[in-house]
Design a protein around this motif. Structure first.
Motif, mmCIF file in Angstrom:
data_model
loop_
_atom_site.group_PDB
_atom_site.id
_atom_site.type_symbol
_atom_site.label_atom_id
_atom_site.label_comp_id
_atom_site.label_asym_id
_atom_site.label_seq_id
_atom_site.Cartn_x
_atom_site.Cartn_y
_atom_site.Cartn_z
ATOM 1 N N LEU A 1 -58.687 -2.378 40.417
ATOM 2 C CA LEU A 1 -58.550 -3.208 39.216
ATOM 3 C C LEU A 1 -58.263 -2.294 38.038
ATOM 4 N N LYS A 2 -57.423 -2.799 37.160
ATOM 5 C CA LYS A 2 -56.916 -1.941 36.075
ATOM 6 C C LYS A 2 -57.730 -2.183 34.809
ATOM 7 N N PRO A 3 -58.282 -1.122 34.219
ATOM 8 C CA PRO A 3 -59.188 -1.315 33.067
ATOM 9 C C PRO A 3 -58.466 -1.469 31.728
ATOM 10 N N LEU B 1 -63.728 -13.356 34.923
ATOM 11 C CA LEU B 1 -64.128 -14.177 36.066
ATOM 12 C C LEU B 1 -62.982 -14.254 37.088
ATOM 13 N N GLY B 2 -61.740 -14.254 36.605
ATOM 14 C CA GLY B 2 -60.574 -14.269 37.499
ATOM 15 C C GLY B 2 -60.547 -13.030 38.388
ATOM 16 N N ASN B 3 -60.796 -11.857 37.801
ATOM 17 C CA ASN B 3 -60.827 -10.616 38.585
ATOM 18 C C ASN B 3 -61.930 -10.675 39.637
ATOM 19 N N TYR B 4 -63.078 -11.198 39.205
ATOM 20 C CA TYR B 4 -64.215 -11.274 40.118
ATOM 21 C C TYR B 4 -63.884 -12.183 41.306
ATOM 22 N N THR C 1 -42.211 1.981 37.364
ATOM 23 C CA THR C 1 -42.645 2.661 38.602
ATOM 24 C C THR C 1 -44.061 2.242 39.026
ATOM 25 N N TYR C 2 -44.709 1.467 38.185
ATOM 26 C CA TYR C 2 -46.073 0.975 38.434
ATOM 27 C C TYR C 2 -46.306 0.466 39.876
ATOM 28 N N PRO C 3 -45.424 -0.412 40.405
ATOM 29 C CA PRO C 3 -45.698 -0.909 41.765
ATOM 30 C C PRO C 3 -45.574 0.167 42.840
ATOM 31 N N ALA D 1 -48.634 3.720 46.638
ATOM 32 C CA ALA D 1 -49.320 4.964 47.033
ATOM 33 C C ALA D 1 -50.823 4.714 47.170
ATOM 34 N N ASP D 2 -51.391 3.945 46.207
ATOM 35 C CA ASP D 2 -52.810 3.583 46.270
ATOM 36 C C ASP D 2 -53.163 2.950 47.606
ATOM 37 N N ILE D 3 -52.243 2.118 48.067
ATOM 38 C CA ILE D 3 -52.511 1.296 49.250
ATOM 39 C C ILE D 3 -52.224 2.076 50.538
ATOM 40 N N VAL E 1 -56.441 -9.409 47.011
ATOM 41 C CA VAL E 1 -55.949 -9.497 45.627
ATOM 42 C C VAL E 1 -55.795 -10.960 45.229
ATOM 43 N N GLY E 2 -55.625 -11.198 43.939
ATOM 44 C CA GLY E 2 -55.232 -12.514 43.455
ATOM 45 C C GLY E 2 -53.738 -12.675 43.694
ATOM 46 N N ILE E 3 -53.260 -13.910 43.576
ATOM 47 C CA ILE E 3 -51.872 -14.189 43.959
ATOM 48 C C ILE E 3 -50.861 -13.427 43.096
ATOM 49 N N ASP E 4 -51.237 -13.087 41.849
ATOM 50 C CA ASP E 4 -50.291 -12.387 40.973
ATOM 51 C C ASP E 4 -49.943 -10.991 41.492
ATOM 52 N N GLN E 5 -50.775 -10.435 42.383
ATOM 53 C CA GLN E 5 -50.496 -9.089 42.905
ATOM 54 C C GLN E 5 -49.867 -9.119 44.297
ATOM 55 N N THR F 1 -59.926 -20.309 47.176
ATOM 56 C CA THR F 1 -60.045 -21.019 45.900
ATOM 57 C C THR F 1 -59.947 -20.095 44.684
ATOM 58 N N GLY F 2 -60.181 -18.786 44.884
ATOM 59 C CA GLY F 2 -60.242 -17.897 43.722
ATOM 60 C C GLY F 2 -58.948 -17.157 43.443
ATOM 61 N N THR F 3 -57.884 -17.483 44.172
ATOM 62 C CA THR F 3 -56.697 -16.637 44.097
ATOM 63 C C THR F 3 -55.967 -16.704 42.755
ATOM 64 N N LYS F 4 -56.108 -17.832 42.050
ATOM 65 C CA LYS F 4 -55.558 -17.864 40.698
ATOM 66 C C LYS F 4 -56.447 -18.739 39.820
ATOM 67 N N ILE F 5 -57.237 -18.074 39.001
ATOM 68 C CA ILE F 5 -58.090 -18.775 38.058
ATOM 69 C C ILE F 5 -57.304 -18.845 36.749
ATOM 70 N N TYR F 6 -57.256 -20.039 36.188
ATOM 71 C CA TYR F 6 -56.436 -20.231 34.989
ATOM 72 C C TYR F 6 -57.262 -20.112 33.717
ATOM 73 N N LYS G 1 -52.453 -17.973 33.719
ATOM 74 C CA LYS G 1 -53.490 -17.180 34.391
ATOM 75 C C LYS G 1 -54.575 -16.713 33.412
ATOM 76 N N MET G 2 -55.831 -16.751 33.832
ATOM 77 C CA MET G 2 -56.893 -16.152 33.007
ATOM 78 C C MET G 2 -56.671 -14.640 33.032
ATOM 79 N N SER G 3 -56.526 -14.029 31.846
ATOM 80 C CA SER G 3 -56.122 -12.626 31.829
ATOM 81 C C SER G 3 -56.975 -11.802 30.873
ATOM 82 N N LYS G 4 -57.295 -10.569 31.282
ATOM 83 C CA LYS G 4 -58.135 -9.731 30.423
ATOM 84 C C LYS G 4 -57.431 -9.291 29.161
ATOM 85 N N SER G 5 -56.090 -9.333 29.160
ATOM 86 C CA SER G 5 -55.392 -8.895 27.948
ATOM 87 C C SER G 5 -55.014 -10.063 27.031
HETATM 88 P P1 TYM Z 1 -55.447 -6.426 37.691
HETATM 89 O O1 TYM Z 1 -56.341 -5.420 37.087
HETATM 90 O O2 TYM Z 1 -54.493 -7.162 36.819
HETATM 91 O O3 TYM Z 1 -56.333 -7.496 38.435
HETATM 92 C C1 TYM Z 1 -57.335 -7.075 39.328
HETATM 93 C C2 TYM Z 1 -57.449 -8.088 40.458
HETATM 94 O O4 TYM Z 1 -57.835 -9.362 39.932
HETATM 95 C C3 TYM Z 1 -56.889 -10.345 40.333
HETATM 96 N N1 TYM Z 1 -56.771 -11.314 39.250
HETATM 97 C C4 TYM Z 1 -56.992 -12.614 39.382
HETATM 98 N N2 TYM Z 1 -57.359 -13.343 40.451
HETATM 99 C C5 TYM Z 1 -57.540 -14.666 40.253
HETATM 100 N N3 TYM Z 1 -57.351 -15.283 39.057
HETATM 101 C C6 TYM Z 1 -56.983 -14.582 37.971
HETATM 102 N N4 TYM Z 1 -56.827 -15.185 36.796
HETATM 103 C C7 TYM Z 1 -56.794 -13.179 38.102
HETATM 104 N N5 TYM Z 1 -56.446 -12.194 37.244
HETATM 105 C C8 TYM Z 1 -56.423 -11.065 37.965
HETATM 106 C C9 TYM Z 1 -55.594 -9.588 40.572
HETATM 107 O O5 TYM Z 1 -54.723 -10.297 41.405
HETATM 108 C C10 TYM Z 1 -56.121 -8.313 41.195
HETATM 109 O O6 TYM Z 1 -56.373 -8.499 42.563
HETATM 110 N N6 TYM Z 1 -51.951 -3.638 39.857
HETATM 111 C C11 TYM Z 1 -53.287 -4.166 40.019
HETATM 112 C C12 TYM Z 1 -54.327 -3.082 40.219
HETATM 113 C C13 TYM Z 1 -54.038 -2.195 41.370
HETATM 114 C C14 TYM Z 1 -54.199 -2.507 42.740
HETATM 115 C C15 TYM Z 1 -53.810 -1.328 43.433
HETATM 116 C C16 TYM Z 1 -54.642 -3.636 43.434
HETATM 117 C C17 TYM Z 1 -53.573 -0.928 41.270
HETATM 118 N N7 TYM Z 1 -53.446 -0.386 42.529
HETATM 119 C C18 TYM Z 1 -53.845 -1.288 44.842
HETATM 120 C C19 TYM Z 1 -54.674 -3.576 44.823
HETATM 121 C C20 TYM Z 1 -54.278 -2.408 45.515
HETATM 122 C C21 TYM Z 1 -53.659 -4.940 38.766
HETATM 123 O O7 TYM Z 1 -53.105 -4.740 37.730
HETATM 124 O O8 TYM Z 1 -54.690 -5.799 38.928
#
Ligand code: TYM
Length: 334
Positions: A8-10, A16-19, A124-126, A131-133, A143-147, A179-184, A192-196
């Protein structure tokens, strides 16, 4: 034992979406899988971060993972930037990724539109994520559906590398929670519920105080149909609350619909609020104990050691496969 990994990216407080999208899946699977979880701090850098705030968030993320139920005995937990083999691998993978592939990523397209001076890192982020994976041959990536698209790209890159240079990587699969794959966003339930997010009234942070969480849920956008029914198209707000309650309480959506048949939105929101507040309250209590203890150092030292070992081995294998080694490959037995 099969292996799972996620990061997860800080770039803001954990939501709650990340969780529900990622961390809870890891918690549910940690007994049966070799589990690897990290803070993707290098990924945060594609957009400018205040260094002091970023630094603080890195530790908060690790403590919050553990507070959410990630067992440090069962997981390898580390900070991405402490593993120098990952960016080195990322470069090698960039050379097996096409510009077309990278620029087709939805997140790249959206974010590069928002700011004309976007960094090369955003493109180049993905590949860094690949490489992480790929370094640890994980089988699944919760992961959530956005990833999902990024994990699929990692799989394509791995497949191409294997075809070109011989078997090197396990092909990973994304794993989505039902049920948790995309929390709005609570205020704007088609987004999407987003930290930014700049307006935090629709976003539940895992660090919000409990009254704030309750009032955010109370203020969640609903509709005028006045029926607790799962219909994301016509009732996105109510469907989102159903998803949230179902994921946290582990109760099927159909059962919740049944329980709230003929009841008003006020009563339903009160229930959702109780479920979420009770759950997060327990997590926050554990968080306070962890962040104030000396546990994090030990967990991170152990985690990075294992992660570096795995990554070093894979990086060296990649270099040999690609020919970038001082060894005379013609003289090798294999
Ligand atoms: P990030 O930090 O945006 O999100 C972290 C994880 O939370 C999920 N997520 C959500 N799931 C449900 N509802 C939401 N509203 C919601 N918002 C976020 C994301 O899908 C993700 O699983 N690029 C990644 C971080 C990353 C990563 C990796 C993940 C870097 N290297 C290798 C998996 C494997 C990211 O930005 O996630």
């Amino acid at each position: 034992m099969k292996r799972i990994l996620t990061g997860l990216k800080p770039t803001g407080d954990l939501t709650l979406g990340n969780y529900l999208g990622a961390i809870k899946q890891m918690v549910n699977m940690q007994d049966e899988y070799d589990s690897i979880l990290f803070v993707a701090d290098l990924h945060a850098l594609t957009i400018y971060q205040d260094p002091i705030e970023l630094n603080e968030r890195i530790r908060k993320f690790i403590a919050m993972y553990i507070a959410c139920g990630i067992d440090p005995e069962k997981n390898t937990i580390y900070i991405q930037s402490e593993n120098e083999f990952i960016p080195a691998m990322s470069y090698l993978l960039e050379c097996t990724t096409t510009y077309g592939e990278a620029s087709r990523m939805i997140q790249f397209k959206e974010k590069s539109k928002q700011n004309a001076n976007f960094s090369v890192g955003l493109l180049t982020y993905p590949v860094l994520m690949a490489a992480d994976i790929l370094y640890c041959d994980c089988d699944y990536v919760p992961v959530g559906i956005d990833q999902k698209q990024h994990v699929e790209l990692a799989r394509n890159i791995a497949e191409r590398f294997n075809n070109r240079y011989g078997e090197t990587f396990t092909l990973p699969e994304p794993l989505l929670s039902e049920t948790g794959t995309k929390i709005y966003d609570l205020k704007n339930p088609t987004k999407k519920m987003s930290k930014s997010e700049e307006n935090p009234t629709g976003v539940i942070s895992m660090f919000d105080d409990l009254e704030t969480i309750a009032s955010k849920i109370k203020g969640a956008t609903t509709d005028s149909l006045n029926q607790v029914h799962f219909d994301p198209e016509n009732q996105p707000g109510i469907s989102n609350l159903l998803n949230i309650a179902s994921s946290i309480a582990n109760v099927p959506i159909a059962e919740l619909e049944e329980n709230f048949k003929g009841k008003g939105y006020g009563e339903f929101k009160k229930y959702v609020s109780e479920v979420v507040v009770n759950h997060i309250s327990e997590i926050q209590k554990r968080y306070e104990e962890i962040i104030n203890s000396d546990m994090l150092e030990k967990v991170l030292n152990k985690g990075i050691e294992r992660s570096r070992e795995l990554a070093k081995e894979k990086y060296e294998l990649m270099k040999i496969k690609m020919g970038t080694t001082r060894k005379d490959l013609k003289k090798q037995d294999n």
